[in-house]
Design an enzyme around this catalytic site. Structure first.
Site, PDB file in Angstrom:
ATOM      1  N   ASP A 303       0.685  -1.055  -0.021  1.00  0.00           N
ATOM      2  CA  ASP A 303      -0.011   0.019  -0.176  1.00  0.00           C
ATOM      3  C   ASP A 303       0.858   1.127  -0.206  1.00  0.00           C
ATOM      4  OD1 ASP A 303      -2.023   1.834  -0.080  1.00  0.00           O
ATOM      5  OD2 ASP A 303      -3.222   0.737   1.614  1.00  0.00           O
TER       6      ASP A 303
HETATM    7  C1  BGC Z   1      -5.127   3.240   0.071  1.00  0.00           C
HETATM    8  C2  BGC Z   1      -5.070   2.111  -0.715  1.00  0.00           C
HETATM    9  C3  BGC Z   1      -4.883   3.106  -2.132  1.00  0.00           C
HETATM   10  C4  BGC Z   1      -3.808   3.740  -2.333  1.00  0.00           C
HETATM   11  C5  BGC Z   1      -3.291   4.257  -3.488  1.00  0.00           C
HETATM   12  C6  BGC Z   1      -3.782   4.017   0.031  1.00  0.00           C
HETATM   13  O1  BGC Z   1      -3.922   5.155   0.905  1.00  0.00           O
HETATM   14  O2  BGC Z   1      -5.099   2.603   1.404  1.00  0.00           O
HETATM   15  O3  BGC Z   1      -6.624   1.657  -1.006  1.00  0.00           O
HETATM   16  O4  BGC Z   1      -4.979   1.780  -3.137  1.00  0.00           O
HETATM   17  O5  BGC Z   1      -3.814   4.455  -1.059  1.00  0.00           O
HETATM   18  O6  BGC Z   1      -3.963   5.609  -3.648  1.00  0.00           O
END
Ligand code: BGC
Length: 764
Positions: A303
């Site tokens: 993530d």
């Molecule tokens: C979120 C993810 C997301 C990623 C990219 C993160 O803060 O938890 O679900 O895919 O950002 O934007």
């Protein structure tokens, strides 16, 4: 490896077979992971790559060349477009995310293909969660449709629009099971149930990816967040997770397995820790279970900066250590932190990370690019001509409207007050969401949406009224603040009307990532507005706006009619009007339990019983599992939802009361539409294991069927139950079956139904 049953008889199956068996019997055909092996071309490339180029393939950055829209993430490691293009040419970028637009993506791809030494194409990713330009209901709302086919269709339409705008890969579906409504990301998933979550996870993967991964409109799916993010303590965002291995395996992992069985080739490691080990450095999760037990061959992406966050977790000493721990645990690709680019060359040179580990990850990333045809056609999905043609077409918008209406849940309809007549009644539409166009999409919806498409409630209602002039619209207050004179005007509007439609609830920025709430009530100013309106004595229809279950209280709870309308996307106003005026008979069912009080959270229907369950007799409630002030029940339980017609479910029959070890039990019942209009009923099948070597949930959903019936029509529904549906995780993480008595219900929700029981006989 053999497995002992309670009776001591060997079953003879490996843990992996049992695990996939569990997912398969949730209604999914378990297939071997899609052929996904590195080809000669990939091997030849790998042989030529420097460690810097390898690290580059394992790095994913925010696309500042075609700037991302919105501000979902804190700004970390931001480069300017020129620097990023130079890095692409230097082979230091494997994927870009959250930029959109086909032409600019084509130009960037050109820089990779013509400007870099090895000409490896880029993957373009984005958080395309529930629609792109056209936005569909938030996933939680769509879960209320209890209709996996609908979820597959909206995911397909989403992929068609998003790939036309230069994207290959979505960071969706979110398949985290969420049992605590304080957590903001409940909105992004399928709710509190495992079985429903499995079916929707698989359906969304099929929808995003389509039938052919190489097709121009196929979009790689990423079931996320691996794993157990939905179990953050107290619903507090990013919080630590403390849970048993059995709950991890029975509740939080199955939707991932279902998504992989449906063909997903990537997953994302979660932010949270699990029992003290951050998910992004969790070898047990990322390697032992994911690859070892399940045979997952795809790519794990971290993530956003989750690898770097290992330092803040107190798990890694510094950034270098964080990169080392993440890649050794099984994170192939680092998102946004840049740690792999920065540290992998030195980590490999010093022997802290074996080159073979890096190579395995690079192979996977290159195989992913190959799987979607990028080496043969690096410009796939990057044709600007498609962008207009495939976006917000009449068919996609019609699907948005259909999905919206099917996601609405009728919670209450005394009178019945609904459906409303299209003529002859003066309506007052009151509340902060009455004519609001900024809160129809949901937390992710605003990211890439074409907001010009947004249909607010007032517009949707007027479009269906014979005399649009008989709709009075007054906000009364904003979501959390007053409007000068707002209450007075709203009360006057109510007095001038025959029926009040009260559009109240949460704004979209009260839901989603980093939006945990301590209590899940309607903001106080709106509750006060509702009281002022109720005091007029006019009948009130509550149109609830929300991204989670809500605690309803006072006059809102007691209103004669209540509709759960969530965030329904671009077509929200039309979809709500379709249900209000009866063009669509509501058939949604709650995917999350509405508690009586916020303090009950985490509250979910499939908890285990205590030694002192609260009896129904109000006099016998001392020293029982209840709160001082209330029973620990739902106000509206999981699976609940009304219709404009009436359904009678009768004649429940079991094919046998004694189920042999490897046989199938058939459970049947008759469903009759005994009301006056056509409607859909969602018939649900629950079980309970009465006595087992582990305390078991008081109920577990094991099947549902949507039955569409004309007035007076009747149909038989038929469910199958096998021993594998009755399994649970016992000693040493094995799925086991135990002979014994099981209750089974054919029900309208998780708390009612016709009941019967049967005995699972020992093997042999
Ligand atoms: C979120 C993810 C997301 C990623 C990219 C993160 O803060 O938890 O679900 O895919 O950002 O934007």
């Amino acid at each position: 490896m053999t497995l002992k049953t309670k009776s001591g008889a060997p079953v003879g199956a490996s843990r992996r077979a049992f695990l996939s068996g569990a997912a398969g019997l949730a209604g999914l055909a378990v297939t071997a992971p899609r052929a996904f092996a590195a080809s000669d071309r990939v091997e030849a490339l790998l042989a030529q790559m420097t460690i810097e180029e390898k690290a580059g393939q394992l790095s994913c950055f925010a696309d500042v060349i075609r700037p991302p829209i919105g501000d979902m993430n804190p700004l970390v490691n931001i480069r300017n477009a020129q620097t990023l293009t130079a890095e692409v040419k230097a082979g230091r970028v494997g994927a870009l995310f959250n930029g959109v637009g086909a032409q600019a993506a084509r130009d960037t791809q050109k820089a990779a293909i013509e400007g870099s030494r090895l000409k490896i194409p880029l993957l373009f990713a984005a958080d395309v969660i529930h629609g792109f330009r056209t936005v569909f209901p938030i996933p939680l709302a769509e879960a209320a449709s209890f209709d996996p086919h609908l979820a597959e269709r909206t995911a397909r339409a989403t992929a068609i629009e998003a790939t036309a705008s230069g994207l290959h890969w979505t960071f969706a579906p979110m398949v985290d099971v969420a049992r605590d409504q304080r957590w903001g990301r409940v909105a992004e998933g399928s709710g509190e149930d495992v079985f429903l979550g499995e079916l929707l996870a698989a359906a969304r993967v099929r929808g995003f990816q389509g039938k052919d991964l190489k097709a121009d409109d196929s979009m790689l799916a990423t079931p996320k967040h691996f794993a157990a993010y939905g179990a953050v303590t107290a619903g507090l965002e990013y919080n630590s997770v403390e849970l048993s291995d059995a709950t991890l395996r029975e509740v939080h992992l199955p939707p991932f397995q279902a998504a992989f069985a449906a063909g997903a080739l990537t997953t994302m490691s979660a932010f949270n820790d699990v029992n003290g080990i951050p998910a992004t450095a969790n070898k047990m999760l990322l390697t032992d279970i994911l690859r070892g037990e399940w045979g997952f061959k795809g790519v794990v992406v971290s993530d956003y900066t989750a690898d770097q966050e290992l330092v803040a977790h107190g798990f890694a000493a510094d950034d270098r250590d964080a990169a080392r721990l993440a890649i050794l645990a099984g994170v192939d690709m680092s998102m946004q932190s840049g740690l792999y680019n920065r540290y992998l060359p030195e980590l490999v040179a010093s022997g802290a990370v074996p080159m073979a580990v890096v190579d395995a990850s690079v192979r996977r990333v290159l195989a992913l690019k190959e799987a979607i045809g990028l080496f043969d056609n690096p410009y796939r999905s990057l044709d600007p001509r498609d962008e207009a043609e495939r976006t917000a077409t009449p068919a996609i918008r019609a699907l948005g409207r259909e999905a919206g209406a099917r996601s609405i849940v009728l919670l209450k309809n005394d009178g019945p007050l609904l459906p409303l007549p299209k003529v002859g009644k003066r309506l007052a539409l009151i509340g902060p969401f009455a004519d609001d166009r900024d809160n129809v999409l949901g937390a992710w919806g605003g990211f890439f949406a074409d907001r010009r498409l947004n249909v607010d409630l007032a517009t949707g209602l007027r479009a269906q009224m014979a005399d649009p002039g008989s709709l009075i619209v007054e906000r009364g207050c904003e979501v959390e603040t007053t409007i000068a004179g707002g209450f007075e005007r709203a009360v006057a509007a109510a007095q001038a009307a025959d029926i009040v439609l009260l559009a109240i609830g949460e704004s979209q920025d009260m839901t989603g990532e980093a939006k945990s709430r301590t209590d899940i009530r309607i903001p106080p100013v709106q509750q006060r507005l509702a009281e002022a309106i109720a005091a007029t004595g006019k009948p009130v229809v509550v149109l609830l706006r929300h991204g989670r279950a809500i605690q309803l209280e006072g006059v809102v709870r007691d209103a004669p009619a209540i509709l759960a309308t969530w965030f329904l996307g671009s077509e929200m106003g039309n979809a709500v009007a379709d249900v209000l005026f009866g063009a669509v008979n509501p058939s949604g069912r709650l995917p999350v339990s509405f508690p009586i009080d916020s303090g009950q959270e985490p509250f979910f229907y499939n908890g285990r019983t205590t030694g002192r369950p609260a009896p129904t007799d109000p006099n016998g409630q001392e020293y029982k599992a209840r709160w001082r002030s209330i029973r620990n029940d739902a106000l509206y339980p999981f699976g609940f939802g009304l219709s404009y017609t009436r359904f009678d479910v009768t004649d429940m029959k079991l094919s046998t009361a004694r189920l042999a070890w490897n046989e199938t039990l058939h459970v049947t019942a008759k469903v009759r539409n005994s009301g006056g209009v056509h409607g859909d009923h969602v018939v649900q099948l629950y079980i309970r294991d009465r006595v087992a070597s582990r305390t078991r949930p008081i109920r577990e959903l094991k099947g549902f069927q949507r039955v569409s019936l004309a007035p007076g029509a009747e149909r038989e529904v038929r469910f199958e139950l096998k021993r594998q549906h009755l399994m649970f995780v016992g000693d040493n993480d094995y799925w086991i079956s135990e002979p014994g008595v099981f209750d089974v219900w054919i029900a309208n929700s998780s708390v009612d139904g016709l009941a019967a029981s049967f005995e699972l006989l020992p093997v042999g």
